[in-house]
Design an enzyme around this catalytic site. Structure first.
Site, PDB file in Angstrom:
ATOM      1  N   ARG A  33      -6.307  -8.054  -1.538  1.00  0.00           N
ATOM      2  CA  ARG A  33      -5.516  -7.502  -0.444  1.00  0.00           C
ATOM      3  C   ARG A  33      -6.301  -7.621   0.855  1.00  0.00           C
ATOM      4  NH1 ARG A  33      -5.917  -1.843   1.267  1.00  0.00           N
ATOM      5  NH2 ARG A  33      -4.215  -1.287   2.697  1.00  0.00           N
ATOM      6  N   ARG A  74      -0.941   8.038  15.655  1.00  0.00           N
ATOM      7  CA  ARG A  74      -2.248   8.694  15.721  1.00  0.00           C
ATOM      8  C   ARG A  74      -2.379   9.544  16.985  1.00  0.00           C
ATOM      9  NH1 ARG A  74      -5.731   6.261  12.114  1.00  0.00           N
ATOM     10  NH2 ARG A  74      -5.078   4.229  11.294  1.00  0.00           N
ATOM     11  N   LYS A 220       5.942  -0.625   0.951  1.00  0.00           N
ATOM     12  CA  LYS A 220       5.016   0.494   0.733  1.00  0.00           C
ATOM     13  C   LYS A 220       5.776   1.804   0.935  1.00  0.00           C
ATOM     14  CE  LYS A 220       0.921   0.083   2.554  1.00  0.00           C
ATOM     15  NZ  LYS A 220      -0.122  -0.130   3.604  1.00  0.00           N
ATOM     16  N   THR A 278      -3.944   4.128  -3.696  1.00  0.00           N
ATOM     17  CA  THR A 278      -4.525   5.224  -2.916  1.00  0.00           C
ATOM     18  C   THR A 278      -5.436   6.124  -3.751  1.00  0.00           C
ATOM     19  OG1 THR A 278      -2.483   5.281  -1.607  1.00  0.00           O
ATOM     20  CG2 THR A 278      -4.106   6.977  -1.164  1.00  0.00           C
TER      21      THR A 278
END
Length: 479
Positions: A33, A74, A220, A278
């Site tokens: 990945r 963010r 995802k 994860t």
């Protein structure tokens, strides 16, 4: 028995050291990945070239998954050092605050529309839930909050809204440009971050096709809204990634295990792939061995039927990238010993609309009950192998094809192993004999073993698998 569950490992600075990539491939990496949230396109291009070259040198196929950054929302940066928030403090997220000028009372954000997506009473979670804020008032770009749970807060931490509801588009301008890069790199898999609905995946596929490439699309699942729209997202995708980090923040950590099982089950039912990701072996960023809890986590994903388990920072930036892959490998092997073949589902009761799908299902069912040693699928597109892999079986499935893109595509299919069948023949019996010999050469079967072969006619036409043949290895030489 070869390992059926595939291993995805993220590349990064830790894998650039001499010999590390070779050791990871030897340890069992199936797909690498590349996270486009980090590093330059030039650096990623070098890594892809290295993977292709090193895999070829050891006669392996290793898939390449390009992961788009997506709309990572963010906070900005603090002008001095990180701050510490305590319960009861008042803290403001203000889009009008310069990104570099945060202080103890307020901070900027990379998402100017945040004020339009929240209202008094909403909960915002910063730094993967380490800081919990209750929205008290929204005045234009400024969101005034009371700290519910506090902690140290540093620069550029992520923002999530509990329960979902942020309207940021799944594909940013950066993602649109990065899709072109994925096409240039001839990625085997393209992962789309934070899709909310099926149209997000359709758009990504259109952009990829416009860039002159086509590959497997991975959605995802990390937004609360994606759970509500899981059916349409699966229909628009080739695979899903159970991205438990952001998803856990939005829906609550306690909801994630059941959602993981549900998502993997739905993917299998729809003939799609599932990657579980994860923090699978997070402690191995700094430790050469995983915790027992991490071992159980990986094993449970295997027992759930996931196609692949994924390593992130463990390999990209950790101290023990090779050891992390080796640990994942041995845990998967042990868990697979407990995974029993399951033919009790609706899949075997339904009517098939295509002959190749019927052949695939018949092959797997027959292989188990006849104690076949291996299934050899001569395939062009890989579809027959995908259908075979949706049934839980311990019989290895070998995808024999001259098509390099197909061999790399099946690197993510549970229990499927790609083989380059180098042949010029268009004669069915010659091809089947060559397939048998290739399996013998690789040690997959030996004299006297039963193998099941599938092939389509006309030879070389995708989607044409229409023949299943059971043979005993070496029988044609004795006749």
């Amino acid at each position: 028995m070869p390992r059926r569950t595939k291993i995805v490992a993220t590349l990064g600075p830790a894998t650039d050291d001499d010999g590390v990539l070779d050791a990871m491939i030897a340890a069992g990496v199936d797909v690498v990945r590349l996270n486009l949230s980090h590093d330059t396109h030039a650096r990623h291009r070098v890594r892809v070239e290295q993977v292709r070259r090193r895999a070829l040198a050891v006669d392996r196929e290793v898939g390449v998954l390009i992961d788009l950054q997506g709309p990572k929302i963010r906070i900005g940066r603090f002008s001095d050092s990180p701050i510490t928030l305590a319960p009861g403090d008042i803290f403001t997220i203000d889009a009008s605050c310069p990104l570099e000028a945060g202080d103890q009372e307020r901070v900027g954000t990379t998402y100017p529309e945040l004020g339009q997506d929240v209202a008094p009473g909403d909960t915002l979670l910063l730094d993967d839930g380490g800081v919990e804020l209750l929205v008290q008032a929204v005045t234009g770009p400024a969101i005034r909050c009371r700290v519910v749970n506090g902690s140290k807060l540093s620069n550029n931490k992520g923002i999530n809204k509990k329960g979902g509801g942020l309207s940021a588009s799944a594909l940013t301008e950066k993602d649109i440009e990065d899709i072109k890069t994925a096409a240039l790199l001839k990625a085997d898999f393209l992962a789309v971050s934070f899709p909310r609905e099926g149209e997000d995946m359709h758009l990504a596929r259109r952009l990829l096709n416009e860039a002159g490439w086509d590959c497997q699309l991975v959605a995802k699942i990390e937004r609360a809204e994606a759970i509500d729209n899981l059916d349409e997202i699966l229909d628009a995708s080739d695979a899903i990634m159970v991205a438990r980090g952001d998803l856990g923040v939005e829906v609550g950590d306690a909801a994630v295990p059941a959602l993981q099982k549900r998502m993997i089950r739905m993917a299998i039912e729809k003939n799609k792939l599932a990657i579980t990701a994860t923090q699978m072996m997070e402690s191995m960023i700094t430790s050469p061995i995983p915790t027992r809890a991490e071992v159980s986590d990986v094993a449970n994903a295997v027992l759930d039927g996931t196609d692949a388990v994924m390593l992130s920072a463990e390999t990209a930036a950790g101290k023990f990238p090779v050891e992390a892959v080796a640990a994942m490998h041995r845990v998967c092997l042990e868990a697979e010993k407990e995974a029993e073949p399951d033919f009790s589902g609706e899949r075997l009761m339904k009517s098939f609309l295509r002959a190749d799908e019927a052949i695939a299902m018949s092959a797997v069912f027959t292989s188990v009950h006849l104690h076949v040693k291996a299934i050899a699928a001569l395939t062009e597109s890989g579809s027959t192998c995908l259908w075979m892999s949706r049934l839980s079986t311990r019989v290895p499935i070998y995808a024999l094809t001259p098509q390099v893109e197909t061999r790399r595509k099946v690197t993510l299919f549970r229990g499927v192993y790609p083989i380059n069948l180098k042949t010029e023949s268009k004669d069915r019996e010659v091809l089947l004999a060559e397939a048998e010999e290739e399996l013998r050469r690789r040690g997959a079967v030996r004299e006297g073993d039963l193998i099941l072969l599938t092939i389509g006619e006309p030879i070389g036409q995708a989607g044409g698998t229409n023949t299943m043949k059971i043979v005993r290895v070496g029988a044609h030489k004795r006749n």
